[in-house]
Write a protein that holds these residues in place. Structure first.
Motif, short mmCIF file in Angstrom:
data_model
loop_
_atom_site.label_atom_id
_atom_site.label_comp_id
_atom_site.label_asym_id
_atom_site.label_seq_id
_atom_site.Cartn_x
_atom_site.Cartn_y
_atom_site.Cartn_z
N UNK A 1 0.84 -1.17 0.00
CA UNK A 1 0.00 0.00 0.00
C UNK A 1 0.89 1.24 0.00
N UNK A 2 0.44 2.26 -0.70
CA UNK A 2 1.19 3.49 -0.80
C UNK A 2 0.30 4.67 -0.45
N UNK A 3 0.86 5.69 0.16
CA UNK A 3 0.17 6.97 0.34
C UNK A 3 0.45 7.83 -0.88
N UNK A 4 -0.42 8.76 -1.20
CA UNK A 4 -0.27 9.62 -2.36
C UNK A 4 0.14 11.02 -1.92
N UNK A 5 1.21 11.55 -2.53
CA UNK A 5 1.64 12.93 -2.29
C UNK A 5 1.94 13.58 -3.63
N UNK A 6 1.80 14.92 -3.76
CA UNK A 6 2.04 15.59 -5.03
C UNK A 6 3.50 15.58 -5.45
N UNK A 7 3.75 15.61 -6.75
CA UNK A 7 5.10 15.76 -7.30
C UNK A 7 4.99 16.24 -8.73
N UNK A 26 -14.49 0.93 -5.10
CA UNK A 26 -15.17 -0.36 -5.13
C UNK A 26 -15.17 -0.88 -6.56
N UNK A 27 -15.26 -2.17 -6.70
CA UNK A 27 -15.25 -2.84 -8.00
C UNK A 27 -16.32 -2.23 -8.90
N UNK A 28 -15.95 -1.90 -10.13
CA UNK A 28 -16.85 -1.30 -11.12
C UNK A 28 -17.41 0.05 -10.69
N UNK A 29 -16.79 0.69 -9.70
CA UNK A 29 -17.23 2.02 -9.26
C UNK A 29 -16.60 3.11 -10.12
N UNK A 30 -16.96 4.34 -9.84
CA UNK A 30 -16.40 5.50 -10.53
C UNK A 30 -14.90 5.58 -10.26
N UNK A 31 -14.16 6.18 -11.19
CA UNK A 31 -12.73 6.39 -10.99
C UNK A 31 -12.47 7.84 -10.62
N UNK A 32 -11.42 8.05 -9.84
CA UNK A 32 -11.02 9.37 -9.37
C UNK A 32 -9.53 9.52 -9.58
N UNK A 33 -9.10 10.71 -10.04
CA UNK A 33 -7.69 10.95 -10.33
C UNK A 33 -6.98 11.56 -9.13
N UNK A 34 -5.77 11.08 -8.87
CA UNK A 34 -4.91 11.60 -7.81
C UNK A 34 -3.50 11.75 -8.35
N UNK A 35 -2.78 12.77 -7.90
CA UNK A 35 -1.36 12.88 -8.18
C UNK A 35 -0.63 11.75 -7.45
N UNK A 36 0.38 11.16 -8.11
CA UNK A 36 1.08 10.02 -7.50
C UNK A 36 2.25 10.42 -6.63
N UNK A 37 2.74 11.62 -6.78
CA UNK A 37 3.92 12.01 -6.01
C UNK A 37 5.18 11.33 -6.51
N UNK A 38 5.13 10.80 -7.73
CA UNK A 38 6.31 10.13 -8.30
C UNK A 38 6.51 8.71 -7.81
N UNK A 39 5.58 8.21 -7.01
CA UNK A 39 5.67 6.83 -6.53
C UNK A 39 5.47 5.88 -7.71
N UNK A 40 6.25 4.84 -7.78
CA UNK A 40 6.11 3.85 -8.84
C UNK A 40 4.87 3.01 -8.57
N UNK A 47 -3.67 1.82 -2.79
CA UNK A 47 -3.13 3.04 -2.21
C UNK A 47 -4.11 3.58 -1.17
N UNK A 48 -3.61 4.44 -0.31
CA UNK A 48 -4.46 5.15 0.64
C UNK A 48 -4.51 6.60 0.16
N UNK A 49 -5.72 7.11 -0.08
CA UNK A 49 -5.89 8.47 -0.61
C UNK A 49 -6.79 9.29 0.30
N UNK A 50 -6.59 10.61 0.29
CA UNK A 50 -7.46 11.48 1.09
C UNK A 50 -8.77 11.75 0.34
#
Length: 79
Positions: A1-7, A26-40, A47-50
């Motif tokens: 699991x990874x936390x998301x931070x901006x980069x 959730x499976x087949x749910x809506x998608x939401x965009x987050x900055x990855x912070x350069x994490x591979x 991931x854990x997102x706010x």
């Protein structure tokens, strides 16, 4: 699991590009965009997102990782 931070990713010409990931809560749910912070990351990672006004943390599954410029980002990368 990874936390998301901006980069920001910079090209030699000084242009700014940002790495985002789409996530689902959730499976087949809506998608939401987050900055990855350069994490591979790759599709299928968790991931854990706010979320929400209080930035509560929630577990989500990555569905896609992509790079875009400020002009074609899913939302303004710098707020």
């Amino acid at each position: 699991m990874f936390g998301i931070i901006p980069a920001v990713l910079l090209t030699p010409a000084g242009e700014s590009y940002y790495q985002f990931c789409n996530v689902q809560f959730k499976e087949d749910g809506a998608t939401y965009a987050y900055l990855t912070g350069g994490i591979s990351l790759k599709a299928g990672d968790f991931v854990v997102v706010p979320i929400g006004d209080h930035q509560a943390e929630k577990l989500a599954r990555v569905t896609e990782v992509f790079v875009c410029s400020t002009q074609n980002a899913p939302y303004p990368p710098v707020r």
